[in-house]
Design an enzyme around this catalytic site. Structure first.
Site, PDB file in Angstrom:
ATOM      1  N   LYS A  73      24.676  11.716  -3.070  1.00  0.00           N
ATOM      2  CA  LYS A  73      26.076  12.009  -3.400  1.00  0.00           C
ATOM      3  C   LYS A  73      26.531  11.434  -4.754  1.00  0.00           C
ATOM      4  CE  LYS A  73      28.069  12.468   1.235  1.00  0.00           C
ATOM      5  NZ  LYS A  73      29.220  12.105   2.062  1.00  0.00           N
ATOM      6  N   GLY A 135      32.982   0.517   1.786  1.00  0.00           N
ATOM      7  CA  GLY A 135      31.874   1.249   1.180  1.00  0.00           C
ATOM      8  C   GLY A 135      32.327   2.619   0.704  1.00  0.00           C
ATOM      9  N   TYR A 230      31.446   9.997  15.050  1.00  0.00           N
ATOM     10  CA  TYR A 230      31.659  11.007  16.101  1.00  0.00           C
ATOM     11  C   TYR A 230      30.603  10.934  17.205  1.00  0.00           C
ATOM     12  CZ  TYR A 230      28.065  13.899  13.870  1.00  0.00           C
ATOM     13  OH  TYR A 230      26.884  14.355  13.357  1.00  0.00           O
TER      14      TYR A 230
HETATM   15  P1  ATR Z   1      29.244   4.435   3.608  1.00  0.00           P
HETATM   16  O1  ATR Z   1      28.962   5.228   2.396  1.00  0.00           O
HETATM   17  O2  ATR Z   1      28.885   5.109   4.907  1.00  0.00           O
HETATM   18  O3  ATR Z   1      30.646   3.887   3.636  1.00  0.00           O
HETATM   19  P2  ATR Z   1      28.226   1.935   2.652  1.00  0.00           P
HETATM   20  O4  ATR Z   1      28.760   2.278   1.299  1.00  0.00           O
HETATM   21  O5  ATR Z   1      26.872   1.329   2.760  1.00  0.00           O
HETATM   22  O6  ATR Z   1      28.214   3.215   3.579  1.00  0.00           O
HETATM   23  O7  ATR Z   1      29.298   0.959   3.366  1.00  0.00           O
HETATM   24  C1  ATR Z   1      29.085   0.451   4.630  1.00  0.00           C
HETATM   25  C2  ATR Z   1      30.322  -0.303   5.104  1.00  0.00           C
HETATM   26  O8  ATR Z   1      30.117  -0.694   6.445  1.00  0.00           O
HETATM   27  C3  ATR Z   1      30.606  -1.572   4.320  1.00  0.00           C
HETATM   28  O9  ATR Z   1      31.986  -1.810   4.314  1.00  0.00           O
HETATM   29  C4  ATR Z   1      29.861  -2.607   5.153  1.00  0.00           C
HETATM   30  O10 ATR Z   1      30.335  -3.917   5.004  1.00  0.00           O
HETATM   31  P3  ATR Z   1      29.772  -4.869   3.796  1.00  0.00           P
HETATM   32  O11 ATR Z   1      30.505  -4.430   2.575  1.00  0.00           O
HETATM   33  O12 ATR Z   1      30.086  -6.221   4.225  1.00  0.00           O
HETATM   34  O13 ATR Z   1      28.285  -4.590   3.711  1.00  0.00           O
HETATM   35  C5  ATR Z   1      30.179  -2.113   6.522  1.00  0.00           C
HETATM   36  N1  ATR Z   1      29.213  -2.576   7.511  1.00  0.00           N
HETATM   37  C6  ATR Z   1      27.950  -2.133   7.678  1.00  0.00           C
HETATM   38  N2  ATR Z   1      27.341  -2.814   8.688  1.00  0.00           N
HETATM   39  C7  ATR Z   1      28.253  -3.693   9.168  1.00  0.00           C
HETATM   40  C8  ATR Z   1      28.255  -4.650  10.224  1.00  0.00           C
HETATM   41  N3  ATR Z   1      27.175  -4.838  10.993  1.00  0.00           N
HETATM   42  N4  ATR Z   1      29.383  -5.366  10.437  1.00  0.00           N
HETATM   43  C9  ATR Z   1      30.466  -5.189   9.675  1.00  0.00           C
HETATM   44  N5  ATR Z   1      30.544  -4.285   8.662  1.00  0.00           N
HETATM   45  C10 ATR Z   1      29.457  -3.553   8.411  1.00  0.00           C
END
Ligand code: ATR
Length: 300
Positions: A73, A135, A230
């Site tokens: 993306k 994210g 979902y």
């Molecule tokens: P996407 O494009 O799907 O948003 P991403 O850019 O990798 O994916 O972002 C993932 C988000 O989920 C982030 O906000 C991440 O938190 P961090 O910034 O602290 O990494 C959050 N996230 C992923 N796994 C998590 C977990 N186990 N607990 C809390 N937050 C989580």
């Protein structure tokens, strides 16, 4: 089934890696059936290093439209002729629209979220919103909130610095909407009667028994929940919300509407409300019937 493939069939698809779990062909097929449109929508597996050639191939083969999913993306933007300003702000493109001899990149994720909120009668204008995560998906949610002129935006994230950074960046775009940032346990930052938008993958199948937030003070301050997941149909976060009588919707309608907006960009066809209802109901039946027997692994 809609018309059979023939010489006049318009070709669409989605590029990604992996791609086998995509639900997009199913959704677009529903659009073709309900509008009697002569189209075909295909998953395209793009190997690492082959993105540029794939985009050139789109031009070469006169493909009428492509969606872009993980992991391309962001990288795809480099190979397009023009990027829609909102997609530029989000920093990601999920829809490529050919226009004359150019390829234009759009982002329909934020529009999908906006259309889903509107479909479920979740009011946004002037409302306080709390976004869980910081994210890529959270960026779309923030942009939607800014476009809809919400009252305030609070970003809560596991990593505080990322929430702070996203806040700084987005605050610069619209200074009159107050923005706050903090960690997932800073529930004191959440305003009463907020709308919560959950953008992380926490609670997604197969880790259905976890929730990014469980603090009851949080749920006492929230009126609506939108979870972008979902699968499962109801996340633990949504279940918790329902214990507090909060209206909670999952991410299937967002997935549906981001696809619908792409279909509109490509074909200039707008579905009627009854066509939308028919397609969405059918999608729900297929997805949740399917997940009973055979679990869907990813959220796109
Ligand atoms: P996407 O494009 O799907 O948003 P991403 O850019 O990798 O994916 O972002 C993932 C988000 O989920 C982030 O906000 C991440 O938190 P961090 O910034 O602290 O990494 C959050 N996230 C992923 N796994 C998590 C977990 N186990 N607990 C809390 N937050 C989580």
């Amino acid at each position: 089934m809609s018309e059979k493939i023939n010489g006049k069939t318009h070709v669409f698809g989605v590029i990604g890696n992996p791609i086998e779990h995509t639900q997009s062909p199913l959704i677009h097929q529903l659009f073709y059936e309900v509008t009697q449109y002569n189209g075909t929508y295909n998953p395209f597996y793009v190997q690492e290093g082959m993105l540029h050639k794939s985009i050139e191939g789109m031009k070469g083969l006169s493909i009428k439209g492509l969606n872009v999913t993980i992991p391309y993306k962001i990288d795809v933007m480099e190979w397009l002729d023009d990027i829609d300003p909102t997609a530029q702000i989000i920093g990601a493109v999920n829809t490529i629209v050919p226009c004359k001899d150019k390829l234009i990149g759009y982002n329909t994720d934020w529009i999908g979220l906006k259309m889903a909120c509107s479909y479920h009668k979740i009011p946004l204008q002037g409302r306080d919103c709390v976004i869980i995560g910081s994210g890529g998906a959270a960026r779309s949610a923030v942009v939607m909130c800014l476009e809809e002129n919400v009252g305030s935006i609070t970003l809560l994230n596991r990593t505080c610095e990322k929430a702070d950074q996203l806040k700084r960046e987005m605050q610069a775009l619209k200074k009159d909407i107050p923005m706050y940032s903090g960690t997932l346990d800073q529930v004191d930052l959440v305003k009463s009667h907020s709308i919560a938008i959950q953008t992380t993958s926490v609670g997604m199948y197969p880790q259905e028994n976890i929730s990014p937030i469980i603090d009851e003070d949080f749920f006492q301050k929230v009126d609506f929940i939108v979870d972008i997941i979902y699968n499962p149909k109801e996340t633990l976060f949504m279940k918790k919300g329902k214990e507090y009588h909060i209206k909670a919707v999952n991410g299937l309608s967002m997935l549906f509407f981001q696809a619908l907006k792409a279909f509109e960009y490509w074909t200039d066809i707008t579905l009627t409300t009854s066509q939308i209802n028919r397609c969405l109901q059918r999608l729900e039946t297929i997805i949740y019937h399917q997940t009973k027997n055979e679990k869907v692994n990813v959220n796109e």
